[in-house]
Design a protein around this motif. Sequence first.
Motif, PDB file in Angstrom:
ATOM      1  N   ARG A 206     -14.962  -3.498  -4.153  1.00 14.45           N
ATOM      2  CA  ARG A 206     -14.562  -3.928  -2.836  1.00 14.45           C
ATOM      3  C   ARG A 206     -13.201  -4.780  -2.990  1.00 14.45           C
ATOM      4  NH1 ARG A 206     -18.130  -8.113  -0.681  1.00 14.45           N
ATOM      5  NH2 ARG A 206     -18.577  -8.470  -2.970  1.00 14.45           N
ATOM      6  N   ILE A 207     -12.605  -4.786  -1.749  1.00 14.06           N
ATOM      7  CA  ILE A 207     -11.395  -5.459  -1.874  1.00 14.06           C
ATOM      8  C   ILE A 207     -11.348  -6.530  -0.823  1.00 14.06           C
ATOM      9  CG2 ILE A 207      -8.915  -5.298  -1.230  1.00 14.06           C
ATOM     10  CD1 ILE A 207      -8.864  -2.201  -2.135  1.00 14.06           C
ATOM     11  N   GLY A 208     -10.983  -7.747  -1.493  1.00 14.71           N
ATOM     12  CA  GLY A 208     -11.163  -9.003  -0.602  1.00 14.71           C
ATOM     13  C   GLY A 208      -9.466  -9.466  -0.433  1.00 14.71           C
ATOM     14  N   LYS A 209      -9.347 -10.521   0.274  1.00 14.46           N
ATOM     15  CA  LYS A 209      -8.081 -11.215   0.255  1.00 14.46           C
ATOM     16  C   LYS A 209      -8.498 -12.674  -0.056  1.00 14.46           C
ATOM     17  CE  LYS A 209      -4.937  -9.601   3.068  1.00 14.46           C
ATOM     18  NZ  LYS A 209      -4.013  -9.116   3.922  1.00 14.46           N
ATOM     19  N   ASN A 210      -7.752 -13.190  -0.984  1.00 14.93           N
ATOM     20  CA  ASN A 210      -7.530 -14.813  -1.158  1.00 14.93           C
ATOM     21  C   ASN A 210      -7.110 -15.434   0.036  1.00 14.93           C
ATOM     22  OD1 ASN A 210      -6.400 -17.434  -1.830  1.00 14.93           O
ATOM     23  ND2 ASN A 210      -6.636 -16.634  -4.337  1.00 14.93           N
ATOM     24  N   PRO A 211      -7.596 -16.225   0.601  1.00 12.61           N
ATOM     25  CA  PRO A 211      -7.260 -16.863   1.895  1.00 12.61           C
ATOM     26  C   PRO A 211      -6.200 -17.902   1.776  1.00 12.61           C
ATOM     27  CG  PRO A 211      -9.414 -17.909   1.023  1.00 12.61           C
ATOM     28  CD  PRO A 211      -9.240 -16.685   0.087  1.00 12.61           C
ATOM     29  N   PHE A 212      -5.973 -18.257   0.528  1.00 14.88           N
ATOM     30  CA  PHE A 212      -4.717 -19.063   0.428  1.00 14.88           C
ATOM     31  C   PHE A 212      -3.391 -18.331   0.099  1.00 14.88           C
ATOM     32  CE2 PHE A 212      -8.818 -21.461  -0.893  1.00 14.88           C
ATOM     33  CZ  PHE A 212      -8.562 -22.300   0.158  1.00 14.88           C
ATOM     34  N   THR A 213      -3.592 -17.716  -0.898  1.00 14.62           N
ATOM     35  CA  THR A 213      -2.536 -16.589  -1.304  1.00 14.62           C
ATOM     36  C   THR A 213      -2.045 -15.374  -0.562  1.00 14.62           C
ATOM     37  OG1 THR A 213      -3.494 -15.431  -3.006  1.00 14.62           O
ATOM     38  CG2 THR A 213      -2.587 -17.702  -3.459  1.00 14.62           C
ATOM     39  N   LYS A 214      -2.815 -15.093   0.070  1.00 14.47           N
ATOM     40  CA  LYS A 214      -3.269 -13.661   0.914  1.00 14.47           C
ATOM     41  C   LYS A 214      -3.046 -12.483  -0.178  1.00 14.47           C
ATOM     42  CE  LYS A 214      -3.062 -15.966   4.783  1.00 14.47           C
ATOM     43  NZ  LYS A 214      -4.434 -16.488   4.999  1.00 14.47           N
ATOM     44  N   GLU A 215      -3.327 -13.094  -1.339  1.00 16.73           N
ATOM     45  CA  GLU A 215      -3.063 -11.672  -2.358  1.00 16.73           C
ATOM     46  C   GLU A 215      -4.688 -10.916  -2.441  1.00 16.73           C
ATOM     47  OE1 GLU A 215      -3.212 -11.459  -7.247  1.00 16.73           O
ATOM     48  OE2 GLU A 215      -3.079 -13.423  -6.262  1.00 16.73           O
ATOM     49  N   GLU A 216      -4.442  -9.571  -2.541  1.00 15.53           N
ATOM     50  CA  GLU A 216      -5.851  -8.666  -2.570  1.00 15.53           C
ATOM     51  C   GLU A 216      -6.397  -9.122  -4.026  1.00 15.53           C
ATOM     52  OE1 GLU A 216      -5.187  -4.748  -1.597  1.00 15.53           O
ATOM     53  OE2 GLU A 216      -4.970  -4.948   0.442  1.00 15.53           O
ATOM     54  N   ILE A 217      -7.583  -8.869  -3.851  1.00 20.65           N
ATOM     55  CA  ILE A 217      -8.582  -9.149  -5.172  1.00 20.65           C
ATOM     56  C   ILE A 217      -9.637  -7.946  -5.110  1.00 20.65           C
ATOM     57  CG2 ILE A 217     -10.000 -10.754  -6.221  1.00 20.65           C
ATOM     58  CD1 ILE A 217      -8.857 -13.044  -4.684  1.00 20.65           C
ATOM     59  N   VAL A 218      -9.691  -7.450  -6.133  1.00 16.78           N
ATOM     60  CA  VAL A 218     -10.667  -6.280  -6.384  1.00 16.78           C
ATOM     61  C   VAL A 218     -12.126  -7.024  -6.842  1.00 16.78           C
ATOM     62  CG1 VAL A 218     -11.319  -4.072  -7.505  1.00 16.78           C
ATOM     63  CG2 VAL A 218      -9.033  -4.654  -6.492  1.00 16.78           C
ATOM     64  N   PHE A 219     -13.095  -6.709  -6.207  1.00 19.56           N
ATOM     65  CA  PHE A 219     -14.170  -7.240  -6.767  1.00 19.56           C
ATOM     66  C   PHE A 219     -15.146  -6.226  -7.387  1.00 19.56           C
ATOM     67  CE2 PHE A 219     -13.206 -10.274  -3.235  1.00 19.56           C
ATOM     68  CZ  PHE A 219     -13.282 -11.357  -4.040  1.00 19.56           C
ATOM     69  N   SER A 220     -15.202  -6.206  -8.654  1.00 21.51           N
ATOM     70  CA  SER A 220     -15.676  -4.746  -9.238  1.00 21.51           C
ATOM     71  C   SER A 220     -17.041  -4.533  -9.233  1.00 21.51           C
ATOM     72  CB  SER A 220     -15.331  -5.007 -10.762  1.00 21.51           C
ATOM     73  OG  SER A 220     -16.016  -3.995 -11.378  1.00 21.51           O
ATOM     74  N   GLY A 221     -17.634  -3.366  -9.039  1.00 25.21           N
ATOM     75  CA  GLY A 221     -18.759  -2.935  -8.807  1.00 25.21           C
ATOM     76  C   GLY A 221     -19.532  -2.635 -10.121  1.00 25.21           C
ATOM     77  N   GLU A 222     -18.749  -2.580 -11.138  1.00 30.02           N
ATOM     78  CA  GLU A 222     -19.036  -2.078 -12.575  1.00 30.02           C
ATOM     79  C   GLU A 222     -20.405  -2.900 -13.080  1.00 30.02           C
ATOM     80  OE1 GLU A 222     -16.775  -0.766 -16.388  1.00 30.02           O
ATOM     81  OE2 GLU A 222     -16.862  -2.929 -16.302  1.00 30.02           O
ATOM     82  N   GLY A 223     -21.518  -2.257 -13.570  1.00 39.10           N
ATOM     83  CA  GLY A 223     -22.473  -2.834 -13.865  1.00 39.10           C
ATOM     84  C   GLY A 223     -23.493  -3.602 -12.907  1.00 39.10           C
ATOM     85  N   LYS A 224     -23.144  -3.196 -11.874  1.00 33.73           N
ATOM     86  CA  LYS A 224     -24.026  -3.690 -10.521  1.00 33.73           C
ATOM     87  C   LYS A 224     -24.723  -2.724  -9.766  1.00 33.73           C
ATOM     88  CE  LYS A 224     -21.061  -7.586  -9.928  1.00 33.73           C
ATOM     89  NZ  LYS A 224     -19.964  -7.412 -11.220  1.00 33.73           N
TER      90      LYS A 224
END
Length: 107
Positions: free
Chosen positions: A42-60
Amino acid sequence: MDLTNADDLEFGIIRGTTGDIDLAEWNKIIQTDNSLKQIEDRIGKNPFTKEEIVFSGEGKAYFMFSGEAVGNISLENGALLTTGVPLSKCTEIADRLNAFVEPDDRS
């Protein structure tokens, strides 16, 4: 499997009897078990820097019942952490991995 019959284990942990659970072994179980569904990245966004972050589904994986995700299992530090997965399912997975199940107090 009848989820209304409480063999429920709110939080559990599956540990290997001879060492860490291997990601490749766990992935094989996810791919071959109809009650498990790989969690997508999943892709999210850091609320402070607005940088995109990938939340990995690996192993889940989601634990599915009647087409709905009702629990999840995540490989963390060589052990499987379970939430909302019946004890009978955890035991089945543990048997396939030469592992054991125990309750996990996350309070």
